[in-house]
Write an enzyme that holds these catalytic residues in place. Structure first.
Site, PDB file in Angstrom:
ATOM      1  N   GLY A 214       0.780  -1.223   0.000  1.00 70.19           N
ATOM      2  CA  GLY A 214       0.000   0.000   0.000  1.00 70.19           C
ATOM      3  C   GLY A 214       0.812   1.275   0.000  1.00 70.19           C
ATOM      4  N   PRO A 243       3.928  -5.791  -1.888  1.00 70.72           N
ATOM      5  CG  PRO A 243       5.936  -5.517  -3.043  1.00 70.72           C
ATOM      6  CD  PRO A 243       5.325  -6.254  -1.887  1.00 70.72           C
ATOM      7  N   GLY A 244       2.023  -4.222  -4.449  1.00 71.05           N
ATOM      8  CA  GLY A 244       1.275  -4.450  -5.676  1.00 71.05           C
ATOM      9  C   GLY A 244       1.466  -3.267  -6.601  1.00 71.05           C
ATOM     10  NE  ARG A 280      -5.547   3.283  -9.471  1.00 73.03           N
ATOM     11  CZ  ARG A 280      -4.919   4.388  -9.095  1.00 73.03           C
ATOM     12  NH1 ARG A 280      -4.511   5.289  -9.984  1.00 73.03           N
ATOM     13  NH2 ARG A 280      -4.702   4.611  -7.810  1.00 73.03           N
ATOM     14  CE1 TYR A 284     -10.843   2.396  -5.790  1.00 76.50           C
ATOM     15  CE2 TYR A 284      -8.948   2.287  -7.250  1.00 76.50           C
ATOM     16  CZ  TYR A 284      -9.902   1.657  -6.472  1.00 76.50           C
ATOM     17  OH  TYR A 284      -9.889   0.293  -6.382  1.00 76.50           O
ATOM     18  CB  CYS A 309     -23.247   7.309 -23.402  1.00 71.99           C
ATOM     19  SG  CYS A 309     -23.127   7.366 -25.192  1.00 71.99           S
ATOM     20  CD  GLU A 310     -22.053   5.708 -17.704  1.00 71.56           C
ATOM     21  OE1 GLU A 310     -22.380   6.507 -16.800  1.00 71.56           O
ATOM     22  OE2 GLU A 310     -22.613   4.619 -17.916  1.00 71.56           O
ATOM     23  CE1 TYR A 338      -5.466  -3.226  -7.656  1.00 78.63           C
ATOM     24  CE2 TYR A 338      -3.887  -1.455  -7.278  1.00 78.63           C
ATOM     25  CZ  TYR A 338      -4.445  -2.664  -6.898  1.00 78.63           C
ATOM     26  OH  TYR A 338      -3.989  -3.310  -5.790  1.00 78.63           O
TER      27      TYR A 338
END
Length: 379
Positions: A214, A243-244, A280, A284, A309-310, A338
């Site tokens: 993180g 770790p990612g 993301r 987020y 269409c957003e 991600y």
């Protein structure tokens, strides 16, 4: 990212856009930074950040294990040869299939709730995930160590869960803590490790402290490592880390082409990638660096808008760019984590291709889906 601009143009021409590209040198460098800071700690890659098999093979070849949270991720780990001590099975709601696959591969399970002790396969190796109940410096959706999150057992429950594991015939290796992703303030880790240290009188010595991951991309890894090792020392434990995003984010870039522009209250640079390729920013509020791969002297601020269409389909806001022209390339940075992993087929869009740069040439490591691929499982 150290990929030359000319090479990025070559990749876009060869493989099309939207396109995820990865820099092998940056992936290797990120792992080297982790090992330099954490020394002999055992490293497990949090696969959810990016599960591409070519990247997994590279990490596995460098001696990295894997933290998995689904049957599919366990299958990927097995496909690249990770078994036994190289494999962790995590998650708050593991399925019977995930317990069975983990047991078959002799993985270590991370126990997330009290009741899970009775669900583990016989004679499992296990860590107990502790929720330190902290307010941490990240988006609410990424804060896994907060009191209201769904993860882990409480500090008060942890010693009893360790005892219950032993009584049930399992090997209780130690404790696990992971407080979230993209943590901005390193003091959050100090606070989490401190709360775990308070358990020492109740738990006695332990074999393992898993300090999770993180860390923000600009985090003081050496400072975090000192705190983690100090806490491991309290328990007489070896240290594991997971770790990612830290390993893969900066290695990855999303290439997208300009399809047009619009001035309608705001300046919109319209591109062929959006929320279906990079979720993301919408999910987020994540901010990614954006680089125009074309020249121009005069710059204005533009919002980078995708094709869905957003109204929320925006990759970035107020980015200073030369006037965008159809066909020009934009590079969305820090997208290796991600990004492709969370891409979707919403609107029956094909998920993008992925390519790896080894410093000299490109390798296609995921082909672009066709519409037929998207609906192949439908009956």
């Amino acid at each position: 990212m150290t990929i030359p601009t000319a090479a990025l143009h070559t990749a876009a021409e060869r493989f099309g856009t939207p396109l995820y590209v990865y820099d092998a040198a940056e992936l290797d460098a990120a792992l080297a930074r982790v090992r330099a800071a954490f020394g002999p700690a055992r490293v497990y890659y949090a696969m959810k950040a990016n599960p591409n098999l070519s990247l997994l093979r590279r990490l596995h070849g460098a001696g990295v294990g894997f933290e998995c949270v689904s049957s599919g991720e366990i299958a990927r780990a097995e496909a690249v040869g990770a078994i036994g001590p190289q494999l962790l099975v995590n998650g708050p709601a593991k399925s019977d299939a995930e317990y069975a696959a983990g047991a078959r591969l002799s993985a270590t399970f991370i126990v997330d709730r009290v009741e899970e002790v009775n669900l583990l396969p016989p004679q499992s190796r296990a860590l107990v995930r502790v929720n330190p109940a902290l307010a941490v410096s990240t988006h609410d959706h990424l804060a896994t160590g907060a009191a209201g999150s769904k993860f882990g057992v409480t500090l008060q429950q942890a010693p009893n869960v360790l005892d219950a594991l032993r009584v049930a015939g399992h090997t209780a290796l130690g404790l696990h803590v992971h407080i979230g992703s993209a943590i901005r303030d390193a003091h959050d880790f100090t606070a989490a490790f401190g709360r775990l240290s308070e358990l020492r009188q109740q738990t006695g010595p332990l074999a393992v402290l898993d300090a999770g991951g993180g860390w923000g991309l600009d985090a003081d890894l050496y400072g975090i490592a000192r705190e983690a090792w100090a806490t491991a020392g309290v328990f007489g434990a070896e240290l594991w880390v997971e770790p990612g995003r830290y390993l893969v984010a900066r290695a990855g870039t999303l290439l997208t082409r300009v399809v047009g522009s619009k001035r309608a209250g705001r300046n919109f640079c319209l591109v062929d990638a959006g929320m279906t390729e990079l979720m993301r920013p919408m999910l987020y509020g994540a901010v990614h660096p954006v680089q125009a791969l074309w020249d121009g002297q005069e710059r204005e601020n533009w919002d980078i808008a995708g094709p869905a269409c957003e109204s929320g389909d925006l990759l970035a806001r107020d980015i200073p760019l030369p006037h965008p022209k159809r066909g020009e390339l934009l590079a969305i940075g820090e997208a290796g984590a991600y990004g492709a992993a969370m891409s979707s087929n919403y609107l029956t869009r094909s998920r993008p291709a992925e390519a790896l740069w080894n410093g000299e040439k490109w390798s296609l490591i995921r082909r672009r889906e066709t519409p037929q691929d998207v609906w192949a499982a439908e009956v």
